[in-house]
Design an enzyme around this catalytic site. Structure first.
Site, PDB file in Angstrom:
ATOM      1  CG  ASP A 179     -10.534   4.414   4.146  1.00 21.52           C
ATOM      2  OD1 ASP A 179      -9.654   3.789   4.768  1.00 21.52           O
ATOM      3  OD2 ASP A 179     -10.371   5.589   3.769  1.00 21.52           O
ATOM      4  CE  LYS A 190      -3.496   2.860   0.841  1.00 23.57           C
ATOM      5  NZ  LYS A 190      -4.029   3.009   2.185  1.00 23.57           N
TER       6      LYS A 190
END
Ligand SMILES: [Zn+2]
Length: 407
Positions: free
Chosen positions: A319, A186
Site C-alpha cells: 500500500d 479495484k
C-alpha cells in the site's frame, strides 16, 4: 542469449528450497531451474554466481500516485503531469529492489505500465486498475469538495471518473477502467483510513452494485480487488465474488472461513500501517486519518495473525502511495513474518502468490519453473535465515526482467 545463474540455494517461489541450484535463462523464459547436478550444459552462457536465486518479487497492492507526503488529498494541489514524472523514479527504485511486478490498485499505474512496456521507462511490469471504484461518500470520494469537483479530480488525475452509484453506473465504471487498460478492477467495499468522513467499519456499495461490478469484471476476464476493513464489507465482497480482500483489518474466524471456502486471497498491507504509525505525524497525515489509524492499527495485526493461523492465502502488498517510499517494499516480507508467516511462506506470498491475485490475467511468473517468464533476482545472503535481507535493495545483487539484466 543464455544466462546461467549458479547459486548456493535456489528458492523456487513455491515448494522447498534447493541447495546448490542452477537457473538457466534462455531469451525471455526460464530454460532450467533445479539442482546443479541435473542442470544442462551451457557452454556459451554468461555465468552469474550468487548466494541465493529466487523469482522476482511482486507487490500486489501499491499506488503510483506521485504524491510526496502522507495525504492523498495532495493530488488536488499538484498536476497529474508532475505526478506522472515522479512515478518514473519510483518505478526504477522498486525494480532495483527486486520487484519485477506490481499490481497497482488505483493511481497512474496503467499509464506508467504502458511507458515501461514500450521501453521508455525502466520499471517492473505493472498490472494497473486505473482508478478505484467508490460510491458517493465512499472511501474514494473526496468528502470536503463538492461532488462535481471530486469527480473531476478523479477523472483528471486517474484518467476516468471512478465514483459510481447504482448497478448500471457501477458496470459503466468497470468499463471506464477497462478503456484505460485495467488488468484488475479495484473497489472500495468499506470505509477507509485516508478519507475524511467514512467509517472503516461500515460496508460500502450495495449487494446489487457489488454483483454488477463482479459480473462485468468476470465477463471481461478481470478479477475484483476489494479494499475492506470492516467485517460486513468483507463478507459482502466475498459473497459477491471478489478475488482479493485488501487490508482485512477486522478479520475474524467467520471471515477467514469464508475466504478459504471461496478461495479468496488476503493482501494484508502491513507496511502502510507500520509506516503511518511511525512516520505519519512527520509526513503530514491529516487529523481525520490519525484518529482512524489509531482505531484500526491495534486490530490489524491480530486479524492478520488469525488469518495466517487459519491458513488463508496471503499475497504481499505494501500500500505504498508516496513517491520516495517505492524501493523499500521489501520490508513487507519482514512484517509478514511478524504476524506468523515463516520466511519461506513470506517469500511465497511475495512471489508465487502474486499472479494468483490477477485471475485470468495472470502471467507465468512468480516461480522458477521451466518455460515461465525469466523474472529472476539474485540475493546476497540467505533470506530464509534473515528475511530482513530483502528489506535492503543493496542485497539484491542482480535483477532479470523478461530475461534481460536490468540491475
Ligand atoms: Zn491502497
Amino acid at each position: 542469449m543464455t544466462i546461467r545463474i549458479e547459486a548456493m540455494r535456489l528458492i523456487p517461489g513455491r515448494g522447498d528450497p534447493i541447495d546448490s541450484g542452477v537457473v538457466v535463462l534462455e531469451d525471455t523464459t526460464i530454460a532450467y531451474a533445479g539442482a546443479a547436478g541435473d542442470a544442462p550444459e551451457t557452454p556459451n552462457a554468461e555465468v552469474v554466481s550468487t548466494d541465493t536465486v529466487m523469482p522476482g518479487l511482486w507487490d500486489c497492492h501499491g499506488h503510483f500516485m506521485g504524491v510526496r507526503g502522507a495525504s492523498i488529498d495532495e493530488i488536488s494541489t499538484i498536476r497529474p503531469q508532475v505526478g506522472a514524472m515522479r512515478v518514473t523514479a519510483d518505478a526504477r527504485a522498486v525494480l532495483h529492489a527486486g520487484f519485477t511486478s506490481v499490481r497497482e490498485v488505483g493511481g497512474l499505474g496503467v499509464f506508467l505500465g504502458q511507458a515501461i512496456d514500450e521501453g521508455y521507462v525502466e520499471g517492473p511490469t505493472v498490472y494497473g486498475s486505473g482508478g478505484a471504484l467508490s460510491m458517493t461518500a465512499g472511501h474514494g470520494d473526496f468528502h470536503a469538495m463538492d461532488l462535481d469537483a471530486a469527480r473531476h479530480l478523479s477523472a483528471r488525475y486517474f484518467g476516468e471518473d471512478d465514483i459510481v452509484d447504482g448497478p448500471d453506473q457501477a458496470r459503466a465504471g468497470v468499463r471506464r477502467m477497462l478503456r484505460l487498460g485495467a488488468r484488475v478492477i479495484k473497489i472500495h467495499a468499506s470505509g477507509g483510513v485516508m478519507s475524511q468522513i467514512d467509517d472503516p467499519h461500515l460496508p460500502q456499495f450495495s449487494p446489487e452494485e457489488l454483483a454488477a461490478i463482479v459480473d462485468e469484471a468476470t465477463r471481461m476476464e478481470r478479477v475484483v480487488a476489494a479494499h475492506c476493513h470492516g467485517k460486513r464489507g468483507m463478507m459482502a465482497a466475498i459473497e459477491a465474488g471478489v478475488k482479493t480482500i485488501e487490508h482485512g483489518t477486522y478479520m475474524d474466524e467467520e471471515v477467514a472461513d469464508a475466504m478459504k471456502e471461496n478461495d479468496v486471497i488476503l493482501v494484508p498491507t502491513r507496511y502502510i500501517l507500520d509506516f503511518l504509525t511511525r512516520e505519519g505525524d512527520r509526513r503530514g497525515m491529516p487529523e481525520y486519518a490519525k484518529k482512524k489509524l489509531a482505531a484500526t492499527a491495534e486490530y490489524h495485526s491480530n486479524g492478520i495473525a488469525l488469518a495466517v493461523d487459519k491458513g488463508v492465502k496471503i499475497a504481499l502488498g505494501t500500500d505504498i502511495w508516496s513517491t520516495g517510499l517505492w524501493g523499500t517494499n521489501g520490508r513487507e516480507l519482514l512484517l509478514l513474518t511478524e504476524v506468523g508467516l515463516t520466511p519461506l511462506q513470506a517469500i511465497e506470498a511475495g512471489t508465487a502468490m502474486g499472479p494468483e491475485t490477477l485471475g485470468p490475467q495472470a502471467p507465468k511468473a512468480g516461480q522458477l519453473r521451466e518455460g515461465w517468464d525469466a523474472d529472476v533476482i539474485t540475493v546476497a545472503g540467505n533470506p530464509l535465515d534473515d528475511i530482513s535481507i530483502l528489506s535492503d535493495p543493496a542485497n539484491v545483487t542482480a535483477v532479470f526482467k523478461g530475461g534481460r539484466r536490468v540491475k
